[in-house]
Write an enzyme that holds these catalytic residues in place. Structure first.
Site: not given
Ligand SMILES: Cc1cc2nc3c(=O)[nH]c(=O)nc-3n(C[C@H](O)[C@H](O)[C@H](O)COP(=O)(O)OP(=O)(O)OC[C@H]3O[C@@H](n4cnc5c(N)ncnc54)[C@H](O)[C@@H]3O)c2cc1C
Length: 290
Positions: A160, A209, A280
């Site tokens: 992560r 998480s 996380e």
């Molecule tokens: C219901 C639910 C279930 C989930 N289950 C899981 C799971 O099973 N496993 C898991 O790992 N995660 C899980 N997550 C968390 C989340 O979906 C992941 O961490 C996902 O990778 C975040 O992606 P995002 O595009 O929404 O990033 P954001 O939440 O928008 O950002 C997260 C981080 O990434 C950075 N970021 C975003 N886009 C970019 C980019 N293009 N370039 C550089 N940095 C960037 C942001 O600045 C921030 O630091 C879950 C979330 C929810 C709501």
């Protein structure tokens, strides 16, 4: 490209909380992304990228930065010769859909992860024993000074986390996938989704998480459950009655409410288990856990 001021970021997060960005840009091409990064550099603004906000807690006071939300070409998905190429802003759900249509396996685990390809790389998102590092061929990382294609090792992908810093934007991601029959892909996805539904809150506003699993025989969720925190509420935020490592927006939560719950959860885990929980979820803006 238009730069907007004072746009509330709550609508870009799955928890639905958070104040305004000092500036917001929505680049749709590589050229626009570079333009936005130069604009920020000239003004001495820091840069933050928001994906689908599914692992983000944004301060109620807002974020003193240029916030980027990738769209257009930077959120497009294409498949060729077993390689799936996705813009950093492409939802993982779309990547999985395109992989499935091309009968390519490897991305099934992303069915449980409601983020983007870029956010997935930044977080090395994973589930069910797989993570992004296992399928990633390379990612195009763009910063104010330079752009580079980096592989999983160069990105420093670990549990992560990655070695990427806030000003480094994942603009494009290439996943290396392998042929797999459609019915097998569908069966794996259905099984993972059923497992997810049975153990985690669904149809709730959460950011996934809250804490990483510590080096302990119990997971973060089990530790917090044993601390009696399921259903614990502060303001409009509550620890999920279903899974203690999730915080739900019960209707009118603020980010301060969610942060207060995180502080309380860490305190109890420390006092009752001697465990220091590491968050996380990414914190944007002036949010302090100590
Ligand atoms: C219901 C639910 C279930 C989930 N289950 C899981 C799971 O099973 N496993 C898991 O790992 N995660 C899980 N997550 C968390 C989340 O979906 C992941 O961490 C996902 O990778 C975040 O992606 P995002 O595009 O929404 O990033 P954001 O939440 O928008 O950002 C997260 C981080 O990434 C950075 N970021 C975003 N886009 C970019 C980019 N293009 N370039 C550089 N940095 C960037 C942001 O600045 C921030 O630091 C879950 C979330 C929810 C709501």
């Amino acid at each position: 490209m238009r730069i907007e001021e004072g746009v509330a970021l709550g609508r870009f997060t799955t928890l639905g909380t958070g104040g305004p960005a000092r500036a917001l840009a929505r680049p749709e091409t590589l050229a626009e992304l570079k333009e936005a990064l130069s604009w920020a550099a000239e003004r001495g603004y820091s840069v933050e990228t928001v994906g689908l906000g599914s692992n983000l807690l944004v301060a109620d006071e807002g974020v003193d930065a240029l916030v980027l939300k990738l769209g257009g070409e930077l959120a497009s998905v294409g498949v060729e010769d077993g390689l799936l190429s996705a813009g950093g802003g492409a939802p993982l759900a779309v990547c999985l859909h395109r992989a499935r249509a091309a009968e390519l396996g490897g991305l099934e685990f992303t069915c449980a992860i409601p983020g983007t390809a870029g956010g997935g790389v930044r977080m090395n998102a994973g589930a069910y024993g797989s993570d992004i590092s296992g399928v990633l061929q390379r990612a195009l990382v763009v910063g104010a000074e330079r752009e580079r294609w980096l592989g999983p090792d160069e990105l420093g992908l670990e549990y992560r986390r990655s070695g990427l810093t806030p000003g480094e934007v994942v603009a494009r991601v290439e996943f290396s996938l392998r042929p797999r029959p459609l019915d097998e892909i569908k069966a794996t996805v259905a099984e993972m989704q059923a497992q997810r539904k049975a153990s985690q809150p669904t149809n709730k506003r959460t950011f996934g998480s809250v804490f990483k699993n510590p080096e302990h025989e119990l997971s973060a969720g089990r530790i917090l459950e044993a601390c009696g925190l399921k259903g614990h509420r502060i303001g409009g935020a509550q620890i999920s009655p279903r899974h203690a490592n999730f915080i739900e927006n019960a209707g009118d939560a603020s980010s301060a409410d969610a942060l207060a719950l995180m502080i309380e959860a860490r305190r109890r885990a420390r006092e009752q288990f001697g465990v220091e929980l590491e968050h996380e979820v990414r914190l944007l803006g002036p949010l302090q856990l100590e």
